[in-house]
Design a protein around this motif. Structure first.
Motif, short mmCIF file in Angstrom:
data_model
loop_
_atom_site.label_atom_id
_atom_site.label_comp_id
_atom_site.label_asym_id
_atom_site.label_seq_id
_atom_site.Cartn_x
_atom_site.Cartn_y
_atom_site.Cartn_z
N SER A 22 21.10 54.50 35.84
CA SER A 22 21.14 53.57 36.96
C SER A 22 21.65 52.21 36.50
CB SER A 22 19.74 53.42 37.58
OG SER A 22 18.82 52.95 36.62
N CYS A 23 22.28 51.50 37.43
CA CYS A 23 22.89 50.22 37.06
C CYS A 23 21.84 49.11 37.00
CB CYS A 23 24.01 49.87 38.02
SG CYS A 23 23.51 49.64 39.72
N ARG A 24 22.14 48.10 36.20
CA ARG A 24 21.26 46.94 36.03
C ARG A 24 22.10 45.68 36.12
NH1 ARG A 24 17.70 48.77 30.70
NH2 ARG A 24 17.12 50.85 31.46
N SER A 25 21.44 44.56 36.20
CA SER A 25 22.15 43.28 36.18
C SER A 25 22.81 43.09 34.83
CB SER A 25 21.19 42.13 36.46
OG SER A 25 20.58 42.25 37.73
#
Length: 210
Positions: free
Chosen positions: A172-175
């Motif tokens: 999953s993507c993160r900042s």
């Protein structure tokens, strides 16, 4: 046991079962007859990224004396590892990559293959030989499709977010992290990304939340 033929974004080669979207090679044969790798993991600087299938060709992996086949999760991984598009099986992509470099004024006329090899594979070879440290930079300033690290983990920069890399796909993507990160994608390939080249990404890449 899986063969040692799967490449990570740092340019290292591992023995894992997953194969990925692309294959490629590093200019020739660097495996022994028992299909284990020799100490130097390349034959020269002609590091290319190829299609998995082309004109119905079939090969025995790591056949004695023939080139050492490698596999990549996706093209962003291959670019980070120092590979460029193949001019035979991916000619349109290779031309687009070259034109993106010219759009960034890296070259004023179509570059020779040797110039690409020296600039891209040459940079990663120097890192793997520990003769040159990878550069650092701000993740927010990297182009989409670039890869970076903030430790032992590699990340894909896409849509102002960071996507955790693995051999099976992206998490999953993160900042994006604040502060300097280690930039894995070689400088010349970064310029191609800035010039409009769009690498093929693994379908596990998730869009940013919201």
């Amino acid at each position: 046991m899986p063969l040692q033929n799967r490449v990570d974004p740092f340019g290292h080669i591992h023995a894992v079962s997953a194969r990925g979207m692309f294959m490629g090679n590093r200019g020739g044969c660097f495996h022994r007859d028992d299909r284990t790798l020799k100490p130097t993991h390349w034959a020269n600087r002609q590091w290319i990224t190829c299609r998995l299938e082309f004109k119905g060709r079939k090969r025995e992996l790591m056949a004695p004396g023939l080139y050492t086949e490698l596999f990549f999760l996706d093209e962003a991984t291959a670019l980070a590892a120092g590979h460029r598009p193949c001019y035979e099986c991916r000619r349109a992509d290779a031309k687009a990559f070259r034109e993106a470099l010219m759009a960034r004024d890296v070259f004023t006329e179509p570059p020779l293959v040797g110039q690409l090899n020296d600039g891209i594979a040459g940079e990663v070879q120097a890192r793997l030989k520990e003769r040159r440290a990878p550069p650092t930079g701000d993740a927010a300033h990297l182009p989409d499709g670039a890869m970076f690290s903030n430790g032992e983990t590699a990340w894909l920069k896409l849509d102002a977010a960071a996507h955790r890399w693995s051999f099976e796909g992206y998490g999953s993507c993160r900042s994006l992290p604040e502060g300097p990160v280690v930039v894995l994608t070689p400088a010349m390939s970064l310029e191609a990304l800035r010039g409009g080249y769009r690498p093929a990404l693994h379908p596990s890449v998730s869009p940013p939340a919201g």
